[in-house]
Design a protein around this motif. Structure first.
Motif, mmCIF file in Angstrom:
data_model
loop_
_atom_site.group_PDB
_atom_site.id
_atom_site.type_symbol
_atom_site.label_atom_id
_atom_site.label_comp_id
_atom_site.label_asym_id
_atom_site.label_seq_id
_atom_site.Cartn_x
_atom_site.Cartn_y
_atom_site.Cartn_z
ATOM 1 N N GLY A 1 78.237 19.984 6.564
ATOM 2 C CA GLY A 1 79.655 20.491 6.990
ATOM 3 C C GLY A 1 80.494 19.302 6.724
ATOM 4 O O GLY A 1 80.251 18.293 7.082
ATOM 5 N N CYS A 2 81.499 19.656 5.991
ATOM 6 C CA CYS A 2 82.482 18.710 5.652
ATOM 7 C C CYS A 2 83.917 19.008 6.208
ATOM 8 O O CYS A 2 84.199 20.157 5.984
ATOM 9 C CB CYS A 2 82.707 18.372 4.283
ATOM 10 S SG CYS A 2 83.892 17.118 4.177
ATOM 11 N N HIS A 3 84.411 18.028 7.061
ATOM 12 C CA HIS A 3 85.793 18.235 7.775
ATOM 13 C C HIS A 3 86.950 17.962 7.362
ATOM 14 O O HIS A 3 87.786 17.802 8.042
ATOM 15 C CB HIS A 3 85.358 18.227 9.497
ATOM 16 C CG HIS A 3 83.944 18.694 9.957
ATOM 17 N ND1 HIS A 3 84.346 19.871 10.745
ATOM 18 C CD2 HIS A 3 82.671 18.699 10.055
ATOM 19 C CE1 HIS A 3 82.921 20.170 11.155
ATOM 20 N NE2 HIS A 3 82.053 19.781 10.565
ATOM 21 N N CYS A 4 86.877 17.355 6.113
ATOM 22 C CA CYS A 4 87.832 16.740 5.746
ATOM 23 C C CYS A 4 88.960 17.837 5.383
ATOM 24 O O CYS A 4 88.859 19.012 5.357
ATOM 25 C CB CYS A 4 87.658 15.985 4.305
ATOM 26 S SG CYS A 4 87.791 17.112 2.880
ATOM 27 N N SER A 5 90.261 17.311 5.342
ATOM 28 C CA SER A 5 91.262 17.991 5.170
ATOM 29 C C SER A 5 91.444 19.064 3.910
ATOM 30 O O SER A 5 92.041 20.128 4.123
ATOM 31 C CB SER A 5 92.830 17.539 5.335
ATOM 32 O OG SER A 5 93.044 16.501 4.219
ATOM 33 N N GLN A 6 90.754 18.552 2.861
ATOM 34 C CA GLN A 6 90.944 19.363 1.636
ATOM 35 C C GLN A 6 90.002 20.374 1.647
ATOM 36 O O GLN A 6 90.016 21.878 1.634
ATOM 37 C CB GLN A 6 90.300 18.536 0.502
ATOM 38 C CG GLN A 6 91.289 17.565 -0.084
ATOM 39 C CD GLN A 6 90.775 17.040 -1.307
ATOM 40 O OE1 GLN A 6 89.782 17.071 -1.980
ATOM 41 N NE2 GLN A 6 91.675 16.195 -2.117
ATOM 42 N N CYS A 7 88.704 20.408 2.492
ATOM 43 C CA CYS A 7 88.082 21.320 2.790
ATOM 44 C C CYS A 7 88.573 22.433 3.710
ATOM 45 O O CYS A 7 88.158 23.669 3.815
ATOM 46 C CB CYS A 7 86.518 20.779 3.187
ATOM 47 S SG CYS A 7 85.482 19.840 1.969
ATOM 48 N N ARG A 8 89.216 21.800 4.758
ATOM 49 C CA ARG A 8 89.787 22.730 5.826
ATOM 50 C C ARG A 8 90.657 23.779 5.065
ATOM 51 O O ARG A 8 90.584 24.901 5.154
ATOM 52 C CB ARG A 8 90.273 21.855 6.819
ATOM 53 C CG ARG A 8 91.049 22.904 7.842
ATOM 54 C CD ARG A 8 91.384 22.083 9.140
ATOM 55 N NE ARG A 8 92.149 21.038 8.970
ATOM 56 C CZ ARG A 8 92.126 19.555 8.940
ATOM 57 N NH1 ARG A 8 90.867 19.178 8.931
ATOM 58 N NH2 ARG A 8 93.209 18.774 8.839
ATOM 59 N N GLN B 1 85.176 18.688 -8.512
ATOM 60 C CA GLN B 1 86.092 19.982 -8.818
ATOM 61 C C GLN B 1 85.358 20.996 -7.889
ATOM 62 O O GLN B 1 84.256 20.655 -7.594
ATOM 63 C CB GLN B 1 86.236 20.247 -9.963
ATOM 64 C CG GLN B 1 85.061 19.996 -11.038
ATOM 65 C CD GLN B 1 85.378 20.529 -12.424
ATOM 66 O OE1 GLN B 1 86.426 20.812 -12.861
ATOM 67 N NE2 GLN B 1 84.481 20.443 -13.403
ATOM 68 N N ARG B 2 86.106 22.124 -7.586
ATOM 69 C CA ARG B 2 85.873 23.035 -6.790
ATOM 70 C C ARG B 2 85.665 24.338 -7.533
ATOM 71 O O ARG B 2 86.734 24.608 -8.226
ATOM 72 C CB ARG B 2 86.630 23.136 -5.557
ATOM 73 C CG ARG B 2 86.361 21.731 -4.385
ATOM 74 C CD ARG B 2 87.525 21.731 -3.591
ATOM 75 N NE ARG B 2 87.543 20.377 -2.891
ATOM 76 C CZ ARG B 2 86.925 20.448 -1.555
ATOM 77 N NH1 ARG B 2 86.574 21.489 -0.932
ATOM 78 N NH2 ARG B 2 87.025 19.206 -0.939
ATOM 79 N N GLY B 3 84.508 24.923 -7.754
ATOM 80 C CA GLY B 3 84.502 26.388 -8.242
ATOM 81 C C GLY B 3 84.843 27.433 -7.430
ATOM 82 O O GLY B 3 84.263 27.612 -6.239
ATOM 83 N N PRO C 1 79.269 15.651 -0.142
ATOM 84 C CA PRO C 1 80.708 16.217 -0.563
ATOM 85 C C PRO C 1 81.814 15.047 0.251
ATOM 86 O O PRO C 1 81.743 15.016 1.246
ATOM 87 C CB PRO C 1 80.803 17.678 0.022
ATOM 88 C CG PRO C 1 79.590 17.916 0.511
ATOM 89 C CD PRO C 1 78.270 16.970 0.465
ATOM 90 N N ALA C 2 82.625 15.026 -0.649
ATOM 91 C CA ALA C 2 83.610 14.155 -0.064
ATOM 92 C C ALA C 2 85.059 14.893 -0.624
ATOM 93 O O ALA C 2 84.726 15.909 -1.209
ATOM 94 C CB ALA C 2 83.723 12.677 -0.697
ATOM 95 N N SER C 3 86.060 14.236 -0.355
ATOM 96 C CA SER C 3 87.127 14.789 -0.607
ATOM 97 C C SER C 3 87.582 15.372 -1.999
ATOM 98 O O SER C 3 87.361 14.373 -3.060
ATOM 99 C CB SER C 3 88.527 14.433 -0.224
ATOM 100 O OG SER C 3 88.080 13.366 0.596
#
Ligand SMILES: [Zn+2]
Ligand SMILES: [Zn+2]
Length: 139
Positions: free
Chosen positions: A27-34, A69-71, A137-139
């Motif tokens: 679970g990644c709780h960074c602002s980008q993932c949010r 990058q995010r797909g 995962p990181a931002s």
């Protein structure tokens, strides 16, 4: 017997499957993932070479940082993948897997950046940033 894990986006344009066992769900709780997911990102690493994708032409890639990058599906918007540049692993969104997923939640990262409207209370390990050793995962 070969284990098979499959899944896809909300509209079905993108389908994926793998015979490799996915890693623990992170679970990644960074602002980008949010922002991308509406809550927090939960994804499992799969060896890129072991993942087959149908409908790849429907995937759009958004470069969210200098390292990744995010797909996502260009038709329905489902978040599907997080890819670190040059990595042999690709993170596949846990929620995209068909049930029974066989996935197991492992731990939480970037908890220091989590949203202020929820608590992480599942008792699993929490890290302020990346876990001590990892390519997570990181931002
Ligand atoms: Zn879709
Ligand atoms: Zn994140």
């Amino acid at each position: 017997m070969t284990e098979r894990h499959a899944g896809g986006c909300l509209c079905g344009a993108v389908r994926f499957s793998t015979t490799a066992k996915p890693g623990p769900v992170v679970g990644c709780h960074c602002s980008q993932c949010r922002r991308q997911t509406g809550l927090y990102y939960a994804a499992a690493d799969v060896a890129h070479a072991a993942l087959s994708i149908e409908g790849a032409e429907a995937i759009r890639w958004y470069r969210s940082s200098e390292e990744a990058q995010r797909g996502f599906c260009s038709n329905c918007g489902s978040a599907l993948f997080w890819q670190r540049d040059g990595s042999a692993q690709i993170s596949v969104m846990a929620g995209a897997f068909d049930a029974p997923s066989g996935l197991v939640f492992g731990y939480h990262i970037f908890c220091a950046d989590k949203g202020d409207f929820y608590e992480i209370a599942d008792g699993l390990p929490q890290y302020d940033g990346n876990p001590p050793s990892s390519s997570s995962p990181a931002s």
